[in-house]
Design an enzyme around this catalytic site. Structure first.
Site, PDB file in Angstrom:
ATOM      1  N   LYS A 108      51.115  30.685  37.905  1.00 47.71           N
ATOM      2  CA  LYS A 108      51.063  30.349  39.330  1.00 47.71           C
ATOM      3  C   LYS A 108      50.330  29.034  39.587  1.00 47.71           C
ATOM      4  O   LYS A 108      50.748  28.226  40.379  1.00 47.71           O
ATOM      5  CB  LYS A 108      50.282  31.486  40.003  1.00 47.71           C
ATOM      6  CG  LYS A 108      50.682  31.804  41.391  1.00 47.71           C
ATOM      7  CD  LYS A 108      49.885  33.001  41.889  1.00 47.71           C
ATOM      8  CE  LYS A 108      50.710  34.248  41.919  1.00 47.71           C
ATOM      9  NZ  LYS A 108      50.013  35.411  42.484  1.00 47.71           N
ATOM     10  N   ASP A 134      46.078  43.406  31.015  1.00 47.23           N
ATOM     11  CA  ASP A 134      46.001  44.485  32.014  1.00 47.23           C
ATOM     12  C   ASP A 134      47.366  45.080  32.373  1.00 47.23           C
ATOM     13  O   ASP A 134      47.420  46.128  33.020  1.00 47.23           O
ATOM     14  CB  ASP A 134      45.310  43.973  33.285  1.00 47.23           C
ATOM     15  CG  ASP A 134      43.819  43.795  33.078  1.00 47.23           C
ATOM     16  OD1 ASP A 134      43.339  44.016  31.946  1.00 47.23           O
ATOM     17  OD2 ASP A 134      43.122  43.433  34.044  1.00 47.23           O
ATOM     18  N   GLY A 136      52.146  34.141  32.715  1.00 41.05           N
ATOM     19  CA  GLY A 136      50.731  34.327  33.042  1.00 41.05           C
ATOM     20  C   GLY A 136      49.836  33.612  32.049  1.00 41.05           C
ATOM     21  O   GLY A 136      50.003  33.750  30.836  1.00 41.05           O
ATOM     22  N   ALA A 137      48.892  32.830  32.592  1.00 41.81           N
ATOM     23  CA  ALA A 137      47.960  32.093  31.726  1.00 41.81           C
ATOM     24  C   ALA A 137      46.546  32.627  31.911  1.00 41.81           C
ATOM     25  O   ALA A 137      45.590  31.883  32.084  1.00 41.81           O
ATOM     26  CB  ALA A 137      48.020  30.602  32.016  1.00 41.81           C
ATOM     27  N   ALA A 191      39.009  41.809  29.130  1.00 45.64           N
ATOM     28  CA  ALA A 191      39.365  40.503  28.580  1.00 45.64           C
ATOM     29  C   ALA A 191      39.283  40.561  27.052  1.00 45.64           C
ATOM     30  O   ALA A 191      40.093  39.953  26.339  1.00 45.64           O
ATOM     31  CB  ALA A 191      38.406  39.451  29.127  1.00 45.64           C
ATOM     32  N   GLN A 192      38.288  41.306  26.587  1.00 43.14           N
ATOM     33  CA  GLN A 192      38.089  41.410  25.141  1.00 43.14           C
ATOM     34  C   GLN A 192      39.351  41.934  24.448  1.00 43.14           C
ATOM     35  O   GLN A 192      39.837  41.349  23.468  1.00 43.14           O
ATOM     36  CB  GLN A 192      36.909  42.362  24.871  1.00 43.14           C
ATOM     37  CG  GLN A 192      36.534  42.451  23.425  1.00 43.14           C
ATOM     38  CD  GLN A 192      35.469  43.507  23.127  1.00 43.14           C
ATOM     39  OE1 GLN A 192      35.275  43.845  21.983  1.00 43.14           O
ATOM     40  NE2 GLN A 192      34.773  44.012  24.116  1.00 43.14           N
ATOM     41  N   GLU A 220      28.489  44.358  38.505  1.00 44.31           N
ATOM     42  CA  GLU A 220      28.220  42.938  38.224  1.00 44.31           C
ATOM     43  C   GLU A 220      28.117  42.134  39.528  1.00 44.31           C
ATOM     44  O   GLU A 220      27.279  41.245  39.657  1.00 44.31           O
ATOM     45  CB  GLU A 220      29.314  42.364  37.320  1.00 44.31           C
ATOM     46  CG  GLU A 220      29.234  42.904  35.884  1.00 44.31           C
ATOM     47  CD  GLU A 220      29.857  41.987  34.858  1.00 44.31           C
ATOM     48  OE1 GLU A 220      30.939  41.442  35.125  1.00 44.31           O
ATOM     49  OE2 GLU A 220      29.245  41.806  33.778  1.00 44.31           O
TER      50      GLU A 220
END
Ligand code: FAD
Length: 403
Positions: free
Chosen positions: A38, A300, A10-11, A317-318, A169
């Protein structure tokens, strides 16, 4: 002696940050670093609400992985299909891989809590293509309303399930985008309805109540309606059923339903051989999986308890990026036969956007709203780019329209 293989899956924020830190610490002679993802690009998951609303293009929110990795890293574009930590085998669309150190950073999937029809009829903001689908679906509904001789106004109704971070958001972006869409497709704006449906009794749980009130007021001014404390119980091709009371239900016809309530880890975790809950692994203090000294979990897919607060850290993300730095260091420690370091989260606060020109946030012990908070949000977004790709990437992809 054969050099060890570090395999990163995963990137996203977690995986890519692990790799860009590792490539600075580990030379090609010391280890082989393989990154599997992917797509051949990284996308900014935290910008998907903007892609979904159509306020930025999908290309703005992604960049080639090759632009941030160096010759120490072998990048393989492939889909991970199965992973088994007992046999150390990772099966992918490009063949099978093994490892000496594994980093699992496969991100999240939407959690539908078994609600009938959601999988089939609701759209989501899970990756760049689902976000693009949301944008194009809304545009299609608006375009067909314009062309229809007999007009069905429900085509112009958008339901957003969930008033958490992602839902709010997205609503903020819609608030800016709807007037533009109405102009583009010759639609009187009063025909459009945007309704947020939330099961919990509050909006944005965990945020300061004063900031939440500000957010609700601002979004209401943009025409967003809220139905709070009212679970969405079913989605159909025509719309959604909402529970309004003990035996009271309302059916709202809608052309678009976007589910933005709840995430779980990647389902590949569930067959990996590591214990998990909703596909998230309760990691040890150094970010390793329980029982597997050569497996790290980031972002996650990881579950980490905030012992002070007695509840898990939210998946952000933090935290993913901070965990990644710790993991890169710990792999280096293990390679040198040293002890690993405990991960310590440095909470820098949170900023929730309400469109491109408004936001709420808390940082540095202070509360922010309006244009100041919005500028802060852009700084946060730019910082994430800087931490992965330095000044070059920030200048190329950053957000610089602060006021
Ligand atoms: P991701 O960044 O999602 O990356 C996972 C990667 O794995 C992706 O590149 C994906 O393509 C790849 N992948 C998945 N499955 C496979 C497979 N089978 N094979 C190969 N590759 C695969 N957090 C904040 O801190 N601040 C915010 O303001 C914020 N806003 C958000 C707004 C939205 C709309 C959303 C959806 C989330 C937001 N978040 C925010 C949460 C944040 O985006 C996530 O917590 C973060 O992306 C997690 O990082 P990750 O590395 O675990 O996963």
């Amino acid at each position: 002696m054969k050099r060890p293989t570090i395999l990163v899956l995963g990137a996203g924020y977690g995986g890519l940050t692990t790799v860009v830190n590792l490539q600075k610490m580990v030379s090609a002679d010391e280890a082989e670093i393989i990154l599997i993802n992917k797509n051949d690009y990284h996308y900014e998951t935290t910008w998907l609400h903007e892609v979904g609303a159509g306020t930025i293009s999908p290309d703005k929110a992604r960049y080639p992985i090759s632009s941030v990795i160096n010759h120490n890293v072998r990048f393989v574009q492939a889909t991970v299909e199965n992973l088994d930590v007992n046999t150390k085998k990772v099966e992918t669309s490009a063949g099978e891989f093994t490892y000496d150190y594994l980093v699992i950073g496969l991100g999240f999937e939407g959690e539908t809590f078994g609600i009938k029809g959601l999988k089939e009829y609701a759209l989501s903001l899970t990756n760049i293509n689902t976000a693009r689908q949301v944008r194009e679906h809304i545009e299609y509904q608006f375009a067909s309303w314009s062309l229809d001789e007999v007009k069905d106004d429900s085509k112009l109704t958008i339901i957003v399930g969930g008033a958490g971070f992602t839902g709010i958001e997205f609503l903020g972006e819609l608030g800016n985008r709807i007037p533009e869409l109405c102009k583009e497709f010759d639609i009187p704006q009063e025909k459009v309805r945007v309704l947020c449906v939330e099961a919990a009794p509050m909006v944005l749980p965990g945020f300061d109540p004063q900031l939440v009130e500000y957010a609700k007021t601002q979004l209401s001014k943009k025409g967003i309606e809220f139905s709070i404390g009212t679970p969405l119980v079913e989605a159909t091709p025509e719309g959604v059923k909402i529970k309004k009371g003990e035996d009271e239900f309302e059916f709202v016809k809608a052309g678009t339903v976007v589910w933005a309530a709840g995430v779980r880890g990647n389902s590949l975790i569930e067959t990996s051989g590591i214990e998990s809950n909703r596909a998230r692994i309760a990691v040890r203090k150094d970010m390793r999986a329980p029982g597997f000294d050569d497996v790290f979990v980031v972002g996650d897919c990881a579950f980490l308890l905030n012992e002070e607060a007695g509840r898990p850290y939210p998946p952000t993300a933090q935290i993913a990026m901070q965990q990644a730095v710790n993991i890169a260091k710990n792999i280096k420690h293990l390679m040198k036969g040293e002890d690993t370091e405990t991960f310590v989260y440095d909470d820098k606060g949170a900023v929730c956007s309400l469109g491109h020109d408004d936001a709420i946030g808390n940082a540095m012990g202070r509360k922010f709203t309006g244009k100041t908070a919005s500028a802060l949000k852009k700084v946060v977004d730019d910082r994430a780019l800087f931490l992965v790709g330095g000044v070059g990437l920030t200048l190329k992809k950053g957000k610089f329209k602060f006021l």
